[in-house]
Write an enzyme that holds these catalytic residues in place. Structure first.
Site, PDB file in Angstrom:
ATOM      1  N   LYS A  68      36.033  38.739  39.455  1.00 17.88           N
ATOM      2  CA  LYS A  68      36.199  37.634  40.415  1.00 17.88           C
ATOM      3  C   LYS A  68      35.601  36.339  39.866  1.00 17.88           C
ATOM      4  O   LYS A  68      36.188  35.258  39.997  1.00 17.88           O
ATOM      5  CB  LYS A  68      35.493  38.032  41.715  1.00 17.88           C
ATOM      6  CG  LYS A  68      35.881  37.226  42.913  1.00 17.88           C
ATOM      7  CD  LYS A  68      35.393  37.944  44.174  1.00 17.88           C
ATOM      8  CE  LYS A  68      33.898  38.144  44.100  1.00 17.88           C
ATOM      9  NZ  LYS A  68      33.430  39.435  44.525  1.00 17.88           N
ATOM     10  N   THR A  70      35.184  35.651  36.687  1.00 15.10           N
ATOM     11  CA  THR A  70      36.055  35.243  35.583  1.00 15.10           C
ATOM     12  C   THR A  70      37.276  34.485  36.124  1.00 15.10           C
ATOM     13  O   THR A  70      37.665  33.443  35.583  1.00 15.10           O
ATOM     14  CB  THR A  70      36.505  36.488  34.787  1.00 15.10           C
ATOM     15  OG1 THR A  70      35.337  37.194  34.361  1.00 15.10           O
ATOM     16  CG2 THR A  70      37.341  36.111  33.585  1.00 15.10           C
ATOM     17  N   ARG A  91      27.228  31.811  42.214  1.00 14.33           N
ATOM     18  CA  ARG A  91      25.914  32.434  42.382  1.00 14.33           C
ATOM     19  C   ARG A  91      25.212  32.588  41.033  1.00 14.33           C
ATOM     20  O   ARG A  91      25.857  32.717  39.998  1.00 14.33           O
ATOM     21  CB  ARG A  91      26.080  33.817  43.013  1.00 14.33           C
ATOM     22  CG  ARG A  91      26.521  33.757  44.467  1.00 14.33           C
ATOM     23  CD  ARG A  91      26.949  35.114  44.954  1.00 14.33           C
ATOM     24  NE  ARG A  91      28.147  35.558  44.240  1.00 14.33           N
ATOM     25  CZ  ARG A  91      28.557  36.808  44.167  1.00 14.33           C
ATOM     26  NH1 ARG A  91      27.867  37.761  44.754  1.00 14.33           N
ATOM     27  NH2 ARG A  91      29.656  37.111  43.505  1.00 14.33           N
ATOM     28  N   LYS A 102      25.901  47.010  31.417  1.00 20.62           N
ATOM     29  CA  LYS A 102      26.641  45.977  30.712  1.00 20.62           C
ATOM     30  C   LYS A 102      27.568  45.280  31.697  1.00 20.62           C
ATOM     31  O   LYS A 102      28.089  45.903  32.602  1.00 20.62           O
ATOM     32  CB  LYS A 102      27.443  46.615  29.583  1.00 20.62           C
ATOM     33  CG  LYS A 102      26.529  47.086  28.468  1.00 20.62           C
ATOM     34  CD  LYS A 102      27.300  47.597  27.278  1.00 20.62           C
ATOM     35  CE  LYS A 102      26.350  48.256  26.305  1.00 20.62           C
ATOM     36  NZ  LYS A 102      25.472  47.290  25.617  1.00 20.62           N
ATOM     37  N   ALA A 270      25.464  40.573  49.014  1.00 20.67           N
ATOM     38  CA  ALA A 270      26.609  40.404  49.914  1.00 20.67           C
ATOM     39  C   ALA A 270      26.682  41.507  50.956  1.00 20.67           C
ATOM     40  O   ALA A 270      27.585  41.529  51.770  1.00 20.67           O
ATOM     41  CB  ALA A 270      27.899  40.340  49.121  1.00 20.67           C
ATOM     42  N   PHE A 298      31.370  40.652  46.448  1.00 19.58           N
ATOM     43  CA  PHE A 298      32.107  41.887  46.752  1.00 19.58           C
ATOM     44  C   PHE A 298      33.513  41.576  47.290  1.00 19.58           C
ATOM     45  O   PHE A 298      34.074  40.546  46.966  1.00 19.58           O
ATOM     46  CB  PHE A 298      31.312  42.775  47.712  1.00 19.58           C
ATOM     47  CG  PHE A 298      30.012  43.290  47.132  1.00 19.58           C
ATOM     48  CD1 PHE A 298      29.934  43.728  45.803  1.00 19.58           C
ATOM     49  CD2 PHE A 298      28.855  43.325  47.900  1.00 19.58           C
ATOM     50  CE1 PHE A 298      28.733  44.206  45.280  1.00 19.58           C
ATOM     51  CE2 PHE A 298      27.648  43.805  47.370  1.00 19.58           C
ATOM     52  CZ  PHE A 298      27.599  44.244  46.060  1.00 19.58           C
ATOM     53  N   PHE A 378      43.939  42.914  33.022  1.00 17.54           N
ATOM     54  CA  PHE A 378      43.050  43.524  32.029  1.00 17.54           C
ATOM     55  C   PHE A 378      43.905  43.988  30.847  1.00 17.54           C
ATOM     56  O   PHE A 378      45.088  44.283  31.022  1.00 17.54           O
ATOM     57  CB  PHE A 378      42.315  44.728  32.641  1.00 17.54           C
ATOM     58  CG  PHE A 378      41.105  44.347  33.446  1.00 17.54           C
ATOM     59  CD1 PHE A 378      41.210  43.533  34.563  1.00 17.54           C
ATOM     60  CD2 PHE A 378      39.836  44.799  33.093  1.00 17.54           C
ATOM     61  CE1 PHE A 378      40.100  43.165  35.307  1.00 17.54           C
ATOM     62  CE2 PHE A 378      38.708  44.447  33.826  1.00 17.54           C
ATOM     63  CZ  PHE A 378      38.849  43.631  34.933  1.00 17.54           C
TER      64      PHE A 378
END
Lengths: 553, 553
Positions: A68, A70, A91, A102, A270, A298, A378
């Site tokens: 999100k 990104t 944030r 990671k 959240a 979220f 992706f």
């Protein structure tokens, strides 16, 4: 393939004064933290000319998230690409998880805010200041008891725990004050992660130092032996705590790899809090940009609902467009695919799980503002999967949808999405409240459950019923509600994926957050201090004599 | 009378780039933190042309301190007044005590480093980064045990505690890891204040990122079930911890009210650690200034001894002059006056207590370098008292002595002292080691006790004897010794004032600090987590909407 930190360290940054200048912020208004970070001295006025507001949210995520941030960054860079004056409001990452898993909170690939290493580590010290202020209050409470306990505080009923910005399960439940008379009063206690502190929520909801101080003074820290609430103002330390946050309240300015200005400030949970960056950062983005793009934590059931119902009334501004991020991976997971096999094509799972996207989009449409779907691609997604998803949006949801490839392509990968968003922002639309601001607590919860989650009703435990009675008696039953729920499901059961029907939400307790000004409804088990995995990310991190960093994502 | 923070906030500051420019530091070498603070990118070379080094120390102090920092700053401003190129090197204040007692570590009156509010609060985040790194290591240790304990760490023998920069007695002794299998392994633990962390000592002794990383890797964190030492390098997290300290290792630059440049960096305890600012800060002051003025914590028996015996060998530079700060108040206390009546003239007590000054001066003379006495005048001191003290120095100590009034008068109040110091620095003098670097531990302790403290011998407890045997077996018995002792007395009994004779020092334990590279000899009870007083300073602190601060000293 380059790692995120390699891309960040190789990026050519512009001096932060130049980024500020783009927005018309002059040098007097900024305090540099090195050459590429700054704090902004900004006092918002309600009369200011405001830009358009875009809220980015998502479907129910996988554990790794849906990219999100990104998407938000890529979208911002696409606005820059299109020649628009845009500012992001995001944030700050929490350092605890950085050392654990990671995957950071500064975007990824070619859609990152930079310098990502600094932003992910201590940044400008905001979270450290919150940790310090939170624990100073804890020490002052115990010190008050140690020195005679004039306020008659019951050590068994102190609700103010301690915090660290570390993933440290060992501190979840502790006994403190051992060692005899000079070393405090023995009692049960526990540590949360800093982002779970009510001070974090307060910092993000405050619009000035005085507002911050007033909210801190209102915080409930426990009860007396005769069950009367004890507030920070009873201890008379709201001034000192505000002093400790005097710089933390100022929004931070950085840039994306493509030099789009980004205000990064605050980061409350959240679930047990509202999950959005500070109101001051969003106000700054609105004030200085023609477009402000922000995100909520979220899925839309958690972050976006709270943005609409808790943040917007205080921001005095509602979104002009809502972007719902969807990924093939998360939809497959919602359709029953094994989380270990999300890299493999699975159209059946995608078809089953796509109802999750539908419910998120329809939930957001309740608020009356335009919705756009961003399909975050992706590398593992197959063409068939992407095509199915895009077709579904076009044919079944009646909202615009665009594939975005910003992770690989930066701003260019989100230009089509940006164009749809700009069009949506220009549509005349009237914000519709989900419920009246002064509706009773149970009505508010019922509205959220039925209109956003798609469930039937709420069930209050005996404890929650008693809490509700006490809240009503204290006169706080008109406060906003902040639902604390799993991020993985519309229900309160993390394993119930897709778009479940005919369920109840079980409220186990209601917690008064008088400083933040809302009541938290706890459902299920909410972990407020994470642990580290068996192979923490820290084990792979390094820095050499020249400052070259490895292993930080 | 104006408060310290009022004087600081009213002072006209020069932009930090201008202060840096005075020293020949160019803009590329500095990272601004706001307009008046900066971090310096500075890589010391042993070949650099170094200025003269002046070390400020003191007699045994009162609980409120002797204004050693005020003297150091006033002396620096006097050098500026005299047209000398001077730089200060000072310790950073710890935030915990700031919230507790009135009285800061940034000087006072018109001899302050500014902005004092920022320096006393979070400054540039160094202590926060240390807190974070320290607790991240603690979490990684417990996480290792939680996930199978491959290293066979004995939870009963973990020596790495947790830290906070808060005065919080409630956390001195705790039980952690409660709550069942998913919430860690139950064990005893405790919290120290951040300045007591070995990481703090290490940061202050490191000369580069690689040096820092190597030292961190060597830190002992506990023992296995079969009593083998466990080091950070066994856990493979020295890279991540160094990464967390990548900015904290850079010295900070600020200015005094009279615009003298001051490097303020690090601040380890002067009892359980070496009590001096970072070697990098002192090297920077030496490199950029013709004169570098630094101070060491507490009295000369603690801070200055450690500067000479631990810091100097690593700094590769010994002081050219030692300034011993004396006050009428502390001498009266050492002469038996009631601490509540130090504002009243009491020549008898002064005459009795003055032996304390004599022993401190003679102790420092052991090192072969010139000593100068600075008589720091308080408003409550009578003319008779000041005259007696000045005459005593002139007639009995055979070292120069000057009254200093920098608290009231800034640099002007220390010009005479500065002239004496400059003269002393030009005297040819040969540094004399107190003991050979490779002398056995007990010989080193014996030398410190007899030559500096004026005592007879050392007595090792059974526990210390066993520790010594283990240390010898491990081959660490040639490491420097760091005496952990009360700051109020030459002996290990805080109530034994003046210049006691015929005493032994009782060593209760020896602790290996392999990262810092020294062995701590514990004598008496050393408190590593302070508490707050019954009326903490925090109760009187405030900040208004315009940032005006009150109650911060």
């Amino acid at each position: 393939m380059k790692s995120d930190v390699e891309i960040s360290q190789a990026a050519r940054m512009e001096p932060i004064v130049k980024i500020a200048d783009k927005l018309g912020i002059n040098e007097d208004q900024i305090e540099q933290y090195g050459h590429y970070k700054a704090k902004i001295n900004f006092k918002p006025t309600d009369q200011g000319k405001d830009g358009k507001l875009i809220l980015v949210t998502s479907i129910n995520p996988t554990a790794a998230g849906e990219g999100k941030t990104t998407v938000t960054i890529g979208l911002g860079d696409a606005f820059t690409e299109l020649g628009k004056k845009v500012a992001l409001a995001l944030r700050e990452p929490s350092l605890g998880p950085v050392m654990g898993m990671k995957g950071g909170a500064t975007g990824g690939g070619y859609a990152q805010v930079i310098p990502m290493d600094d932003i992910n580590l201590h940044f400008t010290g905001d979270f450290d200041a919150l940790t310090e202020a939170h624990n100073t209050l804890a020490a002052l409470i115990d010190n008050h008891i140690q020195h005679g306990n004039q306020l008659n505080i019951d050590p068994r009923q102190i609700t103010w725990k301690r915090v660290l910005d570390v993933n440290d399960r060992e501190l979840r439940q502790v006994v403190i004050g051992l060692g005899g008379r000079t070393s405090g009063v023995p009692r049960q206690d526990g540590f949360d992660i800093t982002v779970a502190s009510e001070l974090m929520a307060i910092l993000c909801l405050s619009t000035s130092l005085s507002d911050l101080k007033e909210r801190i003074g209102k915080m409930l820290i426990g009860y007396t032996y005769d069950r009367q609430p004890v507030l920070v103002s009873n201890l008379k330390v709201q001034g000192a705590l505000t002093l400790l946050l005097k710089d933390a309240i100022k929004p931070n300015l950085v840039q994306t790899i493509e030099h789009t200005p980004a205000f990064i400030h605050g980061g409350p949970f959240a679930n047990i809090a509202h999950g959005c960056n500070s109101i001051l950062a969003t106000k700054a983005a609105l004030h200085f940009g023609d477009y402000a793009i922000t995100e909520a934590g979220f899925g839309s059931d958690l972050g976006a609902e709270k943005f609409m119902d808790i943040v917007s009334p205080r921001l005095k501004k509602t979104p002009d467009c809502v972007v719902v991020v969807a990924t093939v991976r998360a939809l497959k997971l919602n359709g029953g695919a094994d989380k270990k096999h999300l890299n493999e094509e699975n159209l059946d799972a995608l078809k089953r799980g796509i109802v999750n996207l539908k419910r998120h989009v329809e939930g957001m449409q309740q608020y009356g503002k335009p919705v756009v779907v961003a399909i975050n691609k992706f590398v593992s997604d197959s063409d068939n999967e992407i095509k199915y998803l895009a077709d579904y949006v076009a044919n079944n949801l009646e909202v615009p949808g665009e594939v975005i490839t910003s992770w690989a392509d930066g701003g260019k990968g989100a230009v089509n999405l940006a164009k749809q968003v700009i069009t949506a922002c220009d549509k005349p639309a009237q914000f519709q409240e989900l419920f009246a601001p002064d509706a009773p607590l149970t009505d508010k919860m019922q509205a959220i459950v039925s209109k956003i989650y798609g469930g039937n009703d709420i069930e209050l435990s005996r404890k929650a019923q008693n809490a509700l009675k006490r809240i009503e008696k204290m006169g706080y039953d008109k406060l906003p509600i902040c639902m604390a729920k799993t991020q993985y499901s519309f229900t309160d059961d993390a394993k119930s994926l897709g778009a479940p029907e005919n369920f109840s939400i079980h409220v186990s307790d209601l917690q008064l957050k008088l400083g933040a000004g809302f009541i938290v409804a706890l459902t299920g088990k909410i972990l407020t201090m994470p642990g580290l995995p068996s192979h923490p990310a820290a084990l792979d991190m390094d820095i050499d004599e020249n400052g070259r960093i490895t292993g930080l994502f």
